[in-house]
Design an enzyme around this catalytic site. Structure first.
Site, mmCIF file in Angstrom:
data_model
loop_
_atom_site.group_PDB
_atom_site.id
_atom_site.type_symbol
_atom_site.label_atom_id
_atom_site.label_comp_id
_atom_site.label_asym_id
_atom_site.label_seq_id
_atom_site.Cartn_x
_atom_site.Cartn_y
_atom_site.Cartn_z
ATOM 1 N N CYS A 219 -8.980 -4.222 -10.542
ATOM 2 C CA CYS A 219 -7.976 -4.936 -11.361
ATOM 3 C C CYS A 219 -8.147 -4.757 -12.868
ATOM 4 O O CYS A 219 -7.152 -4.512 -13.557
ATOM 5 C CB CYS A 219 -7.937 -6.422 -11.030
ATOM 6 N N ARG A 248 -20.267 -2.871 -3.815
ATOM 7 C CA ARG A 248 -20.815 -4.227 -3.804
ATOM 8 C C ARG A 248 -22.105 -4.187 -3.006
ATOM 9 O O ARG A 248 -22.170 -3.565 -1.950
ATOM 10 C CB ARG A 248 -19.835 -5.201 -3.158
ATOM 11 N N GLN A 266 -10.616 0.676 -1.522
ATOM 12 C CA GLN A 266 -9.505 -0.255 -1.295
ATOM 13 C C GLN A 266 -8.187 0.482 -1.485
ATOM 14 O O GLN A 266 -8.080 1.306 -2.390
ATOM 15 C CB GLN A 266 -9.551 -1.393 -2.309
ATOM 16 N N ASP A 268 -5.657 -0.396 -3.026
ATOM 17 C CA ASP A 268 -5.405 -1.499 -3.942
ATOM 18 C C ASP A 268 -4.118 -1.294 -4.738
ATOM 19 O O ASP A 268 -3.733 -0.159 -5.007
ATOM 20 C CB ASP A 268 -6.595 -1.560 -4.925
ATOM 21 N N HIS A 270 -1.761 -3.433 -8.022
ATOM 22 C CA HIS A 270 -1.508 -4.578 -8.883
ATOM 23 C C HIS A 270 -0.082 -4.514 -9.376
ATOM 24 O O HIS A 270 0.365 -3.476 -9.834
ATOM 25 C CB HIS A 270 -2.522 -4.614 -10.027
ATOM 26 N N LYS A 349 -3.325 -17.337 -2.219
ATOM 27 C CA LYS A 349 -3.117 -16.034 -1.590
ATOM 28 C C LYS A 349 -2.625 -16.141 -0.159
ATOM 29 O O LYS A 349 -2.733 -17.189 0.480
ATOM 30 C CB LYS A 349 -4.413 -15.224 -1.623
ATOM 31 N N HIS A 395 -2.291 -9.193 -6.845
ATOM 32 C CA HIS A 395 -3.277 -8.242 -6.321
ATOM 33 C C HIS A 395 -2.932 -8.105 -4.847
ATOM 34 O O HIS A 395 -2.769 -9.111 -4.176
ATOM 35 C CB HIS A 395 -4.714 -8.779 -6.374
#
Ligand code: ZN
Length: 527
Positions: A219, A248, A266, A268, A270, A349, A395
């Site tokens: 992000c 991570r 991911q 991902d 945004h 979420k 997100h």
């Protein structure tokens, strides 16, 4: 077996389970006298107030509850496995033994469950990943860092290609950002406070003047792309998508094949938008999810996660955002369950829990509303009124982690991936030396169509070659003997349907291309 037997005995005796509340001091005293250091540690960490105990027969233990009224509700018991577990999940603590077990109110439910476990064992993606040569791990590279073998990479490439195309239809723009970022970036985003101490240590420049972090989230990078130039309301919504690899630190005991790793990608995205665009935009994301999940034959349940205790931002803003999320999916005729207080610290979420072919659920997709990060990164757009305004951010991930999703669908399809996704789609098997040339020509023709094809020209019995290709879950096997060459046809076998008879190559190619184009899952064996 001994413990299991004792449990069955207790169940049969229908012992009443009673609750008793005592003060913290009394609870501490009880366990100090017993010399139970673990319970003492747990109780010490609790807030002052009453503490509950449950008793059945001559056994009493500390427990929050609730419990069944008596032990007789349990009709079937199975202890399934044991594992070492660090006390309170901390690897600096002592390792204890954890016993896993399951109970049911009916014997038939236990049998059903055990059959499912047996099937799950056969489908374990770690086992299939090796057999199908999809991925491996190397202790020299590091635990939890998967290495994609050519076949796994081919599968992953198709998956990403599919998603990229769907996202393009839904107005996303693909971006690419680096694997590291300066530590300050994550201090600004709030991720450092959340992930910093539990994650990989910062990377330092040789002169120690700058600190970088392995990217825990994409992000902040996407916020910087937003900030790159002034934005107008006419540009919104802006949808940036990336296959972003994040890192991570997971404890080694937590690592599990592709489903728990230390580096994962991911899918991902945004989305930056105005408040007015929020409802429509959420629906746009849900429609995309529907298209993707149905492609794999995966159904889902939606969970709405609301404001947690440790949130940032005003309650009013939270309520407005949560209502918008609910309204958006209600207007699409979808149902949901509420997960009270489980939202991200910056906003509510939607979580999508997918059901696989064995009835297990996997949380994959999320749609998170964020009113905070645009504030922290000072994101702006110029509105129709000529004034500066703050955008809202979504997100979202569809598959979640690509690694994990591939683990999930490997088990869902038992390794028999849909033809469009299969690492090898067709294998051409030559029956004798005399048909090698014809087999190679057929493979060439398929290759020109973009089909992933292999040949088997080894001097082995055809039955053996078929069995091997079948074990590799290859959707189609083409068997080329003297008779086929003579008649200018091919003998087709499918992994699901067996012998499909002979046909001209062109007819097979047409059927195959249609199956790939429509991403059919009819040739999959999910049950
Ligand atoms: Zn994000």
């Amino acid at each position: 077996p001994k413990i299991e037997k004792k449990m069955e005995e207790l169940a049969r005796s229908k012992e009443t389970i009673t609750r008793r509340e005592v003060s913290k001091a009394e609870a501490l005293d009880t366990y100090t006298k017993k010399g139970d250091e673990y319970k003492v540690e747990l109780i010490s960490a609790l807030e002052d107030g009453t503490i509950s105990f449950y008793t059945n027969g001559n056994f009493t233990d500390l427990c929050r509850g609730p419990h069944l009224p008596h032990t007789g509700f349990i009709k079937a018991i199975k202890l399934t496995s044991i594992a070492g577990a660090y006390w309170r999940g901390d690897e600096h603590n002592k390792m204890l033994t954890r016993i896993y077990g399951i109970t049911f109110p009916k014997k038939s439910m236990l049998d059903e469950y055990l059959a499912m476990l047996e099937e799950a064992k056969k489908r374990d993606h770690r086992k299939l990943g090796k057999e199908l040569e999809l991925f491996c791990f190397s202790p020299r590279v590091g635990a939890g860092l998967p290495l994609w073998l050519p076949k796994g990479a081919a599968l992953r490439d198709r998956l990403e290609h599919f998603l990229r195309n769907v996202q393009k239809q839904y107005g996303y723009q693909q971006v690419i950002t680096p694997h590291i970022g300066m530590k300050d970036l994550y201090v600004t985003s709030g991720h450092y406070a959340k992930y910093g101490k539990d994650s990989f240590q910062p990377i330092h420049t040789p002169d120690d003047s700058e600190e970088f972090l392995l990217k825990p989230m994409n992000c902040p990078h996407h916020c910087e792309i937003y900030r790159w130039k002034p934005r107008s309301y006419k540009d919104l919504p802006l949808r940036f998508a990336e296959f972003g690899t994040v890192y991570r630190y997971e404890q080694s005991g937590e690592l599990h094949g592709l489903t728990r790793v230390r580096g994962f990608t991911q899918d991902d995205a945004h989305i930056f938008m105005t408040w007015d665009q929020m409802e429509q935009e959420i629906q746009n994301v849900v429609r995309l999810f529907d298209e993707v999940y149905s492609t794999f034959g995966l159904s889902y349940q939606i969970e709405v996660s609301t404001m947690p205790e440790d949130h940032i931002g005003e309650k009013e803003t939270w309520d407005m955002a949560t209502d918008t999320l609910k309204r958006a999916i209600e207007h699409m005729g979808k149902t949901y369950v509420i997960n009270e207080g489980d939202g991200a610290f910056y906003g509510p979420k939607l979580d999508f829990h997918l059901s696989d072919s064995l009835g297990r659920t996997w949380q994959c997709g999320t749609i998170q509303l964020d009113m905070q990060m645009p504030e922290r990164f000072d994101l702006e757009y110029v509105g129709a009124d000529g004034e500066k305004h703050r955008p809202v951010m979504i997100h979202r991930v569809v598959l979640g982690s690509i690694e994990r999703f591939i683990g999930v669908i490997t088990e869902h399809f038992a390794g028999a991936f849909p033809t469009w996704l299969a690492p090898v789609q067709v294998k051409v098997l030559a029956m004798t030396d005399r048909t090698h040339e014809a087999a190679k020509q057929i493979a060439d023709s398929l290759d020109k169509l973009g089909i992933r094809v292999e040949t088997d020209l080894r001097n082995e019995k055809i039955g053996f070659k078929i069995r091997e290709a079948q074990m590799q879950r290859i959707p189609y096997m083409l068997i080329i003997g003297d008779k086929e060459v003579e008649n200018n046809v091919i003998a087709v076998r499918s992994r699901k349907g067996g012998d499909l008879g002979t046909m001209p190559l062109a007819a097979f190619e047409e059927k195959l291309m249609e199956e790939v184009k429509t991403r059919s899952i009819s040739e999959c064996v999910t049950k």
